[in-house]
Design an enzyme around this catalytic site. Structure first.
Site, mmCIF file in Angstrom:
data_model
loop_
_atom_site.group_PDB
_atom_site.id
_atom_site.type_symbol
_atom_site.label_atom_id
_atom_site.label_comp_id
_atom_site.label_asym_id
_atom_site.label_seq_id
_atom_site.Cartn_x
_atom_site.Cartn_y
_atom_site.Cartn_z
ATOM 1 N N CYS A 211 -19.806 -5.228 3.091
ATOM 2 C CA CYS A 211 -19.026 -4.068 3.531
ATOM 3 C C CYS A 211 -17.719 -4.077 2.763
ATOM 4 C CB CYS A 211 -18.757 -4.161 5.031
ATOM 5 S SG CYS A 211 -17.742 -2.795 5.651
ATOM 6 N N CYS B 55 -19.385 2.942 8.204
ATOM 7 C CA CYS B 55 -18.698 2.213 9.273
ATOM 8 C C CYS B 55 -17.416 2.983 9.530
ATOM 9 C CB CYS B 55 -18.396 0.784 8.823
ATOM 10 S SG CYS B 55 -17.349 -0.122 9.982
ATOM 11 N N CYS C 234 0.496 4.607 6.935
ATOM 12 C CA CYS C 234 -0.138 4.450 8.262
ATOM 13 C C CYS C 234 0.819 3.709 9.204
ATOM 14 C CB CYS C 234 -1.450 3.700 8.125
ATOM 15 S SG CYS C 234 -2.502 4.383 6.820
ATOM 16 N N CYS D 77 0.832 -1.214 0.000
ATOM 17 C CA CYS D 77 0.000 0.000 0.000
ATOM 18 C C CYS D 77 0.866 1.264 0.000
ATOM 19 C CB CYS D 77 -0.909 -0.015 1.235
ATOM 20 S SG CYS D 77 -2.048 1.373 1.275
ATOM 21 N N ARG E 105 -18.264 -1.918 17.515
ATOM 22 C CA ARG E 105 -17.570 -3.198 17.293
ATOM 23 C C ARG E 105 -16.273 -3.286 18.087
ATOM 24 N NH1 ARG E 105 -16.799 -3.586 11.851
ATOM 25 N NH2 ARG E 105 -18.984 -4.113 11.717
HETATM 26 FE FE1 SF4 Z 1 -2.880 1.175 3.383
HETATM 27 FE FE2 SF4 Z 1 -3.130 2.592 5.616
HETATM 28 FE FE3 SF4 Z 1 -5.132 0.995 4.800
HETATM 29 FE FE4 SF4 Z 1 -2.841 -0.035 5.751
HETATM 30 S S1 SF4 Z 1 -4.351 1.176 6.866
HETATM 31 S S2 SF4 Z 1 -3.953 -0.717 3.971
HETATM 32 S S3 SF4 Z 1 -1.311 1.434 4.953
HETATM 33 S S4 SF4 Z 1 -4.343 2.810 3.762
#
Ligand code: SF4
Ligand code: SAM
Ligand code: DTB
Length: 332
Positions: free
Chosen positions: A142, A202, A71, A67, A274
């Site tokens: 979802c 959600c 994060c 990704c 949740r």
């Molecule tokens: Fe990508 Fe952030 Fe989702 Fe993880 S939480 S898959 S790093 S967007």
């Protein structure tokens, strides 16, 4: 009026506070003596839900790893060395076969997650087919695919998508400490697109990322004060992942976690709250307190997206000991 909560508080006929919430009001509730807090949360819970039923959702990672977002908690970010192998988008028929297994094991909602910043046009056809196929099994659908524009949201709605998961994750103040590749405002924009398309929202977050209690409170105030509170509010306890910047974050103290659940229940009386990621690290007693505080939904199965979850046998035993039954889907 509820005197302990301050002079500006609006309340319903039973004396419970109503939105819009201020941080001060929320903080006063969060800081109440634990027994008072739990009594209040459980009372509100009973006014809105059967206290002995829990909704069961099952997750599937339809596109894992690689990704572009950074994060700080996530095993799937290409910015961190977590050892996770990236995969392509799963085939539609395989997703539907997995959903059928989940349905047969008792889940009523199927949540499909992709490690994307946002879906690409070339992916939309497959994603739409997944929604249609899972919906045809009689399950709620979802998805969580990153940012959506209004047109993408409308296409997913048309395919039959019931819920879209998109978390604000933490307070606006702490957000930049955890994620730099998108802003808190970006998250709110997608949430608005989802809401406008008619898909249920959600939206929740993660605790135990080194935030202060005020960040947890602010996160819940933001959620409760959205134009409509989210229909479903996942509260995740950080699963520390080796190789991520948050691998060594100090864990949240269990009583603080239960307080967070109780505050969510009190401020969002009609939402599903949740008890989400992190249950493998919780004792049965901690989970029982969370259900008492108003949590009424969990992820079932032995995996979440990439991390572990208690699994069917363990949950069946816990639910039997607590006299909890699974929530059936309401007839359309
Ligand atoms: Fe990508 Fe952030 Fe989702 Fe993880 S939480 S898959 S790093 S967007
Ligand atoms: N990529 C999409 C996005 O970020 O919106 C969807 C998938 S993402 C993995 C969904 C949510 O899972 C995140 O917003 C976060 O709240 C939660 N999550 C991810 N990793 C986690 C972890 N290690 N511990 C707890 N929750 C986590
Ligand atoms: C949410 O709030 N929690 C789920 C779901 N939405 C997509 C994801 C939890 C992920 C836990 C870490 C992992 O499995 O990688």
């Amino acid at each position: 009026m509820n005197a302990e909560l301050g002079p500006n508080l609006t309340s319903d006929p039973l004396g419970w506070a109503l939105p819009p919430w201020t941080r001060e009001e929320a903080q006063a509730i969060y800081d109440q003596p634990f027994n008072d807090l739990l009594f209040r949360a459980q009372t509100i819970h009973r006014e809105n839900f059967d206290p002995n039923r829990v909704q069961l959702s099952r997750l599937l990672s339809i596109k894992t790893g690689g990704c572009p977002e950074d994060c700080g908690y996530c095993s799937q970010s290409a910015h961190h060395e977590t050892g996770l192998k990236a995969s392509k988008l799963m085939e539609v028929q395989r997703v539907i076969a997995e959903a059928r297994k989940a349905r047969d094991a008792g889940a009523t909602r199927y949540c499909m997650g992709a490690a994307w910043r946002s879906p690409k046009e070339r992916d939309m056809e497959a994603v739409v087919a997944m929604v249609e196929g899972v919906k045809a099994l009689g399950m709620e659908t979802c998805m969580t695919l990153g940012m959506l524009d209004l047109e993408q949201a409308a296409r997913l709605k048309q395919a039959g998508l019931d819920y879209y998961n998109h978390n604000i994750d933490t307070s606006e103040r702490y957000y930049g400490e955890v994620i730099s590749t998108r802003s808190f405002a970006d998250r709110l924009d997608t949430l608005e697109n989802v809401r406008q398309s008619g898909i249920k929202v959600c939206c929740g977050g993660i605790v135990g990322m080194g935030e202060e209690p005020v960040d947890r409170i602010d996160m819940l105030v933001t959620l409760a004060n959205l134009p409509e509170p989210p229909d479903s509010v996942p509260i995740n306890m950080l699963i520390p992942i080796a190789g991520t910047p948050l691998a060594d974050a100090s864990p949240i103290e269990p009583i603080e976690f239960v307080r967070t659940i109780a505050l969510a229940r009190i401020m969002m009386p009609k939402s599903y709250i949740r008890l989400s990621a992190g249950r493998t690290a919780m004792s049965d007693e901690m989970q029982a307190l969370c259900f008492f505080a108003g949590a009424n939904s969990v992820f079932v199965g032995d995996t979440l997206l990439t991390a572990g979850n208690p699994g069917q046998d363990e949950d069946a035993l816990l639910f039997r000991r607590l006299g909890i039954e699974r929530m059936e889907l309401e007839a359309e």
